[in-house]
Scaffold this motif. Structure first.
Motif, PDB file in Angstrom:
ATOM      1  N   ILE A   1     -22.719  47.172 -21.844  1.00 46.81           N
ATOM      2  CA  ILE A   1     -22.977  45.944 -22.582  1.00 46.81           C
ATOM      3  C   ILE A   1     -22.230  45.922 -23.914  1.00 46.81           C
ATOM      4  O   ILE A   1     -21.748  44.872 -24.357  1.00 46.81           O
ATOM      5  N   SER A   2     -22.102  47.072 -24.556  1.00 44.73           N
ATOM      6  CA  SER A   2     -21.375  47.105 -25.826  1.00 44.73           C
ATOM      7  C   SER A   2     -19.913  46.725 -25.620  1.00 44.73           C
ATOM      8  O   SER A   2     -19.314  46.017 -26.445  1.00 44.73           O
ATOM      9  N   THR A   3     -19.332  47.176 -24.502  1.00 38.51           N
ATOM     10  CA  THR A   3     -17.947  46.809 -24.197  1.00 38.51           C
ATOM     11  C   THR A   3     -17.843  45.331 -23.857  1.00 38.51           C
ATOM     12  O   THR A   3     -16.904  44.647 -24.274  1.00 38.51           O
ATOM     13  N   LEU A   4     -18.815  44.841 -23.114  1.00 39.39           N
ATOM     14  CA  LEU A   4     -18.846  43.414 -22.799  1.00 39.39           C
ATOM     15  C   LEU A   4     -18.884  42.590 -24.076  1.00 39.39           C
ATOM     16  O   LEU A   4     -18.179  41.587 -24.210  1.00 39.39           O
ATOM     17  N   ARG A   5     -19.690  43.028 -25.036  1.00 38.87           N
ATOM     18  CA  ARG A   5     -19.798  42.321 -26.309  1.00 38.87           C
ATOM     19  C   ARG A   5     -18.438  42.263 -27.022  1.00 38.87           C
ATOM     20  O   ARG A   5     -18.024  41.208 -27.520  1.00 38.87           O
ATOM     21  N   ARG A   6     -17.742  43.386 -27.039  1.00 37.00           N
ATOM     22  CA  ARG A   6     -16.435  43.422 -27.707  1.00 37.00           C
ATOM     23  C   ARG A   6     -15.423  42.537 -26.977  1.00 37.00           C
ATOM     24  O   ARG A   6     -14.611  41.842 -27.609  1.00 37.00           O
ATOM     25  N   MET A   7     -15.457  42.562 -25.652  1.00 36.58           N
ATOM     26  CA  MET A   7     -14.507  41.766 -24.882  1.00 36.58           C
ATOM     27  C   MET A   7     -14.721  40.268 -25.101  1.00 36.58           C
ATOM     28  O   MET A   7     -13.754  39.503 -25.261  1.00 36.58           O
ATOM     29  N   ILE A   8     -15.970  39.846 -25.133  1.00 27.90           N
ATOM     30  CA  ILE A   8     -16.257  38.434 -25.381  1.00 27.90           C
ATOM     31  C   ILE A   8     -15.809  38.022 -26.774  1.00 27.90           C
ATOM     32  O   ILE A   8     -15.207  36.964 -26.977  1.00 27.90           O
ATOM     33  N   ALA A   9     -16.097  38.886 -27.756  1.00 26.00           N
ATOM     34  CA  ALA A   9     -15.693  38.581 -29.131  1.00 26.00           C
ATOM     35  C   ALA A   9     -14.172  38.462 -29.242  1.00 26.00           C
ATOM     36  O   ALA A   9     -13.651  37.548 -29.900  1.00 26.00           O
ATOM     37  N   GLN A  10     -13.455  39.379 -28.577  1.00 26.12           N
ATOM     38  CA  GLN A  10     -11.998  39.335 -28.610  1.00 26.12           C
ATOM     39  C   GLN A  10     -11.469  38.067 -27.954  1.00 26.12           C
ATOM     40  O   GLN A  10     -10.548  37.415 -28.464  1.00 26.12           O
ATOM     41  N   ASP A  11     -12.055  37.700 -26.824  1.00 20.60           N
ATOM     42  CA  ASP A  11     -11.605  36.489 -26.134  1.00 20.60           C
ATOM     43  C   ASP A  11     -11.875  35.245 -26.964  1.00 20.60           C
ATOM     44  O   ASP A  11     -11.066  34.308 -26.978  1.00 20.60           O
ATOM     45  N   ARG A  12     -12.995  35.219 -27.663  1.00 20.77           N
ATOM     46  CA  ARG A  12     -13.286  34.064 -28.507  1.00 20.77           C
ATOM     47  C   ARG A  12     -12.252  33.940 -29.633  1.00 20.77           C
ATOM     48  O   ARG A  12     -11.849  32.835 -30.001  1.00 20.77           O
ATOM     49  N   GLN A  13     -11.845  35.066 -30.178  1.00 18.87           N
ATOM     50  CA  GLN A  13     -10.826  35.042 -31.227  1.00 18.87           C
ATOM     51  C   GLN A  13      -9.506  34.497 -30.687  1.00 18.87           C
ATOM     52  O   GLN A  13      -8.727  33.899 -31.437  1.00 18.87           O
TER      53      GLN A  13
ATOM     54  N   ARG B   1      -8.884  27.987 -22.176  1.00 19.89           N
ATOM     55  CA  ARG B   1      -8.834  28.888 -21.023  1.00 19.89           C
ATOM     56  C   ARG B   1     -10.200  29.540 -20.867  1.00 19.89           C
ATOM     57  O   ARG B   1     -10.797  30.003 -21.835  1.00 19.89           O
ATOM     58  N   PHE B   2     -10.688  29.559 -19.638  1.00 17.63           N
ATOM     59  CA  PHE B   2     -11.995  30.150 -19.378  1.00 17.63           C
ATOM     60  C   PHE B   2     -11.830  31.615 -18.984  1.00 17.63           C
ATOM     61  O   PHE B   2     -10.810  32.027 -18.430  1.00 17.63           O
ATOM     62  N   SER B   3     -12.844  32.406 -19.278  1.00 17.03           N
ATOM     63  CA  SER B   3     -12.833  33.821 -18.899  1.00 17.03           C
ATOM     64  C   SER B   3     -14.149  34.176 -18.222  1.00 17.03           C
ATOM     65  O   SER B   3     -15.215  33.680 -18.590  1.00 17.03           O
ATOM     66  N   ILE B   4     -14.051  35.027 -17.205  1.00 13.96           N
ATOM     67  CA  ILE B   4     -15.202  35.489 -16.421  1.00 13.96           C
ATOM     68  C   ILE B   4     -15.312  36.993 -16.602  1.00 13.96           C
ATOM     69  O   ILE B   4     -14.303  37.703 -16.640  1.00 13.96           O
ATOM     70  N   TYR B   5     -16.523  37.503 -16.652  1.00 16.60           N
ATOM     71  CA  TYR B   5     -16.756  38.932 -16.889  1.00 16.60           C
ATOM     72  C   TYR B   5     -17.544  39.526 -15.731  1.00 16.60           C
ATOM     73  O   TYR B   5     -18.570  38.979 -15.311  1.00 16.60           O
ATOM     74  N   THR B   6     -17.050  40.629 -15.216  1.00 14.19           N
ATOM     75  CA  THR B   6     -17.750  41.311 -14.132  1.00 14.19           C
ATOM     76  C   THR B   6     -17.482  42.807 -14.218  1.00 14.19           C
ATOM     77  O   THR B   6     -16.522  43.248 -14.862  1.00 14.19           O
ATOM     78  N   SER B   7     -18.318  43.586 -13.591  1.00 15.52           N
ATOM     79  CA  SER B   7     -18.196  45.041 -13.644  1.00 15.52           C
ATOM     80  C   SER B   7     -16.958  45.522 -12.889  1.00 15.52           C
ATOM     81  O   SER B   7     -16.482  44.880 -11.950  1.00 15.52           O
ATOM     82  N   ASP B   8     -16.468  46.674 -13.278  1.00 15.63           N
ATOM     83  CA  ASP B   8     -15.363  47.274 -12.533  1.00 15.63           C
ATOM     84  C   ASP B   8     -15.814  47.789 -11.169  1.00 15.63           C
ATOM     85  O   ASP B   8     -14.992  48.242 -10.371  1.00 15.63           O
TER      86      ASP B   8
ATOM     87  N   VAL C   1     -15.306  44.699 -16.707  1.00 19.28           N
ATOM     88  CA  VAL C   1     -16.001  45.455 -17.744  1.00 19.28           C
ATOM     89  C   VAL C   1     -16.272  46.859 -17.227  1.00 19.28           C
ATOM     90  O   VAL C   1     -16.828  47.021 -16.135  1.00 19.28           O
ATOM     91  N   PRO C   2     -15.903  47.905 -17.990  1.00 14.92           N
ATOM     92  CA  PRO C   2     -16.158  49.279 -17.532  1.00 14.92           C
ATOM     93  C   PRO C   2     -17.643  49.538 -17.321  1.00 14.92           C
ATOM     94  O   PRO C   2     -18.500  48.932 -17.976  1.00 14.92           O
TER      95      PRO C   2
END
Length: 280
Positions: A220-232, A180-187, A210-211
């Motif tokens: 960016i710190s939140t983006l980093r956590r979100m990507i890491a969580q999605d990879r898991q 499954r692919f995920s896309i990240y964008t600002s709120d 992303v907030p």
């Protein structure tokens, strides 16, 4: 041959007269737009209630149509060209733009390929290069003119999808054992991200908002956590889309930081803004 016309079309001399009337109407409208309300104060259905429920049996005189525009349409519009209109995004109606629209209507250009209209294709290529030069971009930059930023975002995501899942244009996404692919964008970003995800088969629920901080910068710190969580959770991250409608100098710095971060994580950072390569 000179007097021939298409069935149902307007005689040439009458059409010429109507064009002059319309030109005067456009000029008067632009000159007096400040006197209009920015937006109507009516309830939904007010305009429809004043229109005929049945289609006309015969065409109406051009003058009556213009009168109906003044009486029904203009009062029922949100005037994005009004100097007091401050919603959504900046209006782009200018006199040169209107003249260009008038020229394009009779030319009826269809520029799907070079052969369908060589002049349009080559003019677009030259104008794109003019934009590149004005913005000080490198020689390798190019592109096409999109009708909206939403279409630009969808095409950028289509490229990212093709990179993450090669041959998707030919084979599609089903029965290929893909993640499954995920896309990240600002709120703060436009809903075009979700619309693109739906159209491209990625799925609206796979767009991560992303907030942003109090200066509308993506965290960016939140983006980093979100990507890491999605990879898991076995997601494959696709691009991060910065909120270019809120671009500031600091947001540019954050964009560079986010590009460095997502680059390390082998996912993209995509922008449809031509200024993306000319950040302070």
């Amino acid at each position: 041959m000179k007097n021939r016309q298409s069935p149902g079309d307007t005689p040439p001399e009458e059409f010429r007269k109507q064009l002059h009337e319309l030109a005067d109407w456009i000029a008067d409208f632009r000159e007096n737009i400040e006197s209009l309300r920015v937006a109507p104060n009516e309830k939904p259905g007010a305009v429809r209630a004043q229109l005929p429920a049945q289609p006309p049996e015969k065409g109406e005189p051009f003058e009556k149509i213009l009168n109906d525009v003044d009486r029904l349409i203009v009062p029922g519009m949100v005037h994005w060209s009004h100097p007091m209109f401050l919603g959504y995004f900046g209006w782009t109606t200018t006199a040169p733009g209107i003249l260009g629209e008038i020229i394009t209507a009779p030319l009826n250009v269809n520029a799907m390929t070079w052969r369908t209209c060589p002049a349009a294709t080559e003019l677009e290529t030259v104008v794109i290069d003019w934009l590149r030069q004005w913005l000080g971009l490198p020689d390798e930059f190019g592109g096409v003119v999109y009708d909206t930023a939403s279409v630009g975002i969808m095409h950028a995501l289509a490229v990212a999808r093709e990179q993450a899942a090669p041959s998707t244009r030919k084979l599609g996404l089903t029965n290929r054992d893909l993640p499954r692919f995920s896309i990240y964008t600002s709120d703060q970003a436009h809903s075009a991200a979700e619309k693109s995800a739906i159209a491209l088969g990625i799925g609206e629920e796979n767009v991560r908002r992303v907030p942003s901080d109090n200066e509308f910068r993506m965290e960016i710190s939140t983006l980093r956590r979100m990507i890491a969580q999605d990879r898991q959770e076995a997601f494959q991250p696709l691009p991060s889309l910065p909120p270019w409608a809120r671009l500031r100098a600091q947001a540019s710095i954050r964009f560079l930081r986010s590009r460095r971060f997502v680059g390390k994580k082998r996912c993209g950072c995509t922008s449809t803004a031509p200024t993306a390569a000319r950040l302070p």
